[in-house]
Enzyme design. Structure first.
Site, PDB file in Angstrom:
ATOM      1  N   LYS A  35      33.848 -10.070 -44.780  1.00 10.01           N
ATOM      2  CA  LYS A  35      33.478  -9.129 -43.724  1.00 10.01           C
ATOM      3  C   LYS A  35      32.605  -9.837 -42.690  1.00 10.01           C
ATOM      4  CE  LYS A  35      29.462  -7.379 -46.278  1.00 10.01           C
ATOM      5  NZ  LYS A  35      28.785  -6.177 -46.812  1.00 10.01           N
ATOM      6  N   ARG A 130      24.039   5.276 -50.525  1.00 12.89           N
ATOM      7  CA  ARG A 130      24.712   5.118 -49.237  1.00 12.89           C
ATOM      8  C   ARG A 130      26.099   5.735 -49.380  1.00 12.89           C
ATOM      9  NH1 ARG A 130      24.120  -1.096 -47.518  1.00 12.89           N
ATOM     10  NH2 ARG A 130      25.696  -1.146 -49.158  1.00 12.89           N
ATOM     11  N   TYR A 263       6.798 -18.099 -22.811  1.00 14.63           N
ATOM     12  CA  TYR A 263       6.501 -16.726 -22.430  1.00 14.63           C
ATOM     13  C   TYR A 263       5.275 -16.203 -23.166  1.00 14.63           C
ATOM     14  CZ  TYR A 263      10.976 -16.251 -20.018  1.00 14.63           C
ATOM     15  OH  TYR A 263      12.024 -16.396 -19.142  1.00 14.63           O
ATOM     16  N   MET A 311      15.551 -16.794 -24.462  1.00 17.28           N
ATOM     17  CA  MET A 311      16.977 -16.501 -24.519  1.00 17.28           C
ATOM     18  C   MET A 311      17.820 -17.746 -24.759  1.00 17.28           C
ATOM     19  SD  MET A 311      19.460 -14.608 -21.751  1.00 17.28           S
ATOM     20  CE  MET A 311      18.691 -12.995 -21.957  1.00 17.28           C
TER      21      MET A 311
END
Length: 366
Positions: A35, A130, A263, A311
């Site tokens: 998956k 679940r 940053y 980023m």
């Protein structure tokens, strides 16, 4: 020239890890879980490496169809089942096995005329809360499924919530065994963590019927540990990293004590430091939350991240790697730096790092 970042996928490592899973679960049939595009490794690449698996298991029906079209002839299991009548018809057309986990799914299955019978895996809830029927309903749900003319073989399954903890699966296993003890169907119980304790997780708790089991290894196939405690690292479990993410240094900055980086000026130099800028960031799938101190390898030597991940770039303190320069090779995780160590430093798990690698990162298959 493209950016230097690349994810190298090692098919031999994938095959090795499958061999480990099969050696742990002798007598059982193996679903190799592919998956999430095979945990970021590429579903078709993984399928070629898992040729010895008894079947492939995934969630995305479009990838199941791709696997059939690419020539995979063994069973394929849809782990969340079908979401519409179109899915049921596609499952019949492409000979897919299907998990059924709710009354709604079972009713839709019964209401959909199919060209062939489907093998179904009835999923029961043993504490994960679940997906799954209540385990106390095992007998009634199995009887109902068996009565429907479209049902092929039936397998009973559950998913352990705490198999990564010492003996964490035993309570769920006891509940499952108590509710299904006299039912004659095959079982599918063991995930990656439970595969390492398979002697106590065999079908119905009995090694004598273990050959009827389907096991479902996932993360271990990709060379990461299913356990949270450091004593059971991937290396100690004889697993090999199947994904190695590398890049290069693209700039070097020289800082004086008190100067800051990145940053938010989140990192302050404590001495005269050399800061390497490397071509990777959270848009490539590297975790933004990775703090200063998270390790990378620069020319084979460990060096800590310094400041915030941005980023497209990460800044690394290479003061103690004096030969580091523009063009130096950087490993973010892989065959020499375990993905689990990086994940732990970032407050997450190896699963997330592997599956989060972005589409813009080229894959190289070896």
């Amino acid at each position: 020239m493209p950016r230097p970042i690349v994810a190298t996928i090692d098919r031999a490592a994938l095959s090795h890890n499958l061999d480990v899973a099969r050696s742990l679960t002798t007598g059982a049939r193996t679903w190799a879980v592919v998956k999430a595009d095979a945990y970021g490794h590429g579903v078709l690449t993984a399928a070629s490496a898992f040729a010895d698996a008894d079947g492939l298991a995934l969630i995305e029906i479009e990838n199941a169809i791709r696997l059939r079209e690419s020539g995979w002839k063994k069973p394929i299991l849809l782990l969340e089942g079908c979401f519409s009548s179109l899915d049921w018809h596609a499952a019949g057309e492409h000979r897919l096995s299907v998990v059924i986990h709710s009354d709604e799914q079972l009713s839709e299955f019964e209401a959909t005329p199919l060209a062939r019978k489907l093998d179904v895996f009835l999923k029961f809830n043993t504490g994960m809360n679940r997906l799954g029927f209540r385990i106390e309903r095992a007998r009634d749900v199995a009887a109902r499924a068996e009565q429907y003319e479209g049902t092929g073989e039936i397998t009973l399954m559950t998913h352990f919530a705490c198999a990564d903890e010492p003996d964490g699966h035993l309570d769920a296993l006891a509940r499952f065994n108590a509710a299904t003890a006299d039912l004659r169907y095959a079982r599918s119980l063991a995930n990656s963590a439970a595969c390492f304790d398979f002697g106590r997780v065999g079908a119905g708790g009995s090694a004598g019927t273990a050959q009827q089991d389907w096991v479902r290894p996932g993360i271990m196939l990709y060379g990461a540990t299913p356990f949270s405690h450091a004593s059971r690292s991937a290396m100690s479990l004889q697993l090999k990293a199947a994904m190695t993410v590398t890049t290069e240094v693209i700039a070097i900055q020289s800082l004086q004590p008190g100067e800051r980086v990145g940053y938010g000026a989140a990192y302050t130099a404590k001495r005269n430091e050399r800061i390497a800028v490397i071509a990777c960031g959270y848009a490539d799938g590297y975790p933004r939350q990775a703090p200063s101190g998270t390790p990378v390898l620069v020319d084979g030597q460990r060096a800590p991240i310094a400041g915030r991940v941005s980023m497209d770039k990460i800044t690394v303190d290479v003061t103690d790697v004096p030969l580091a320069r523009v063009g130096s090779q950087v490993q973010l995780w892989g065959d020499r730096l375990a993905v689990d160590e990086v994940a732990n430093a970032a407050g997450t798990i190896g699963y997330e790092l592997l599956t989060a690698i972005a589409a813009r990162v080229p894959r190289r298959i070896v």
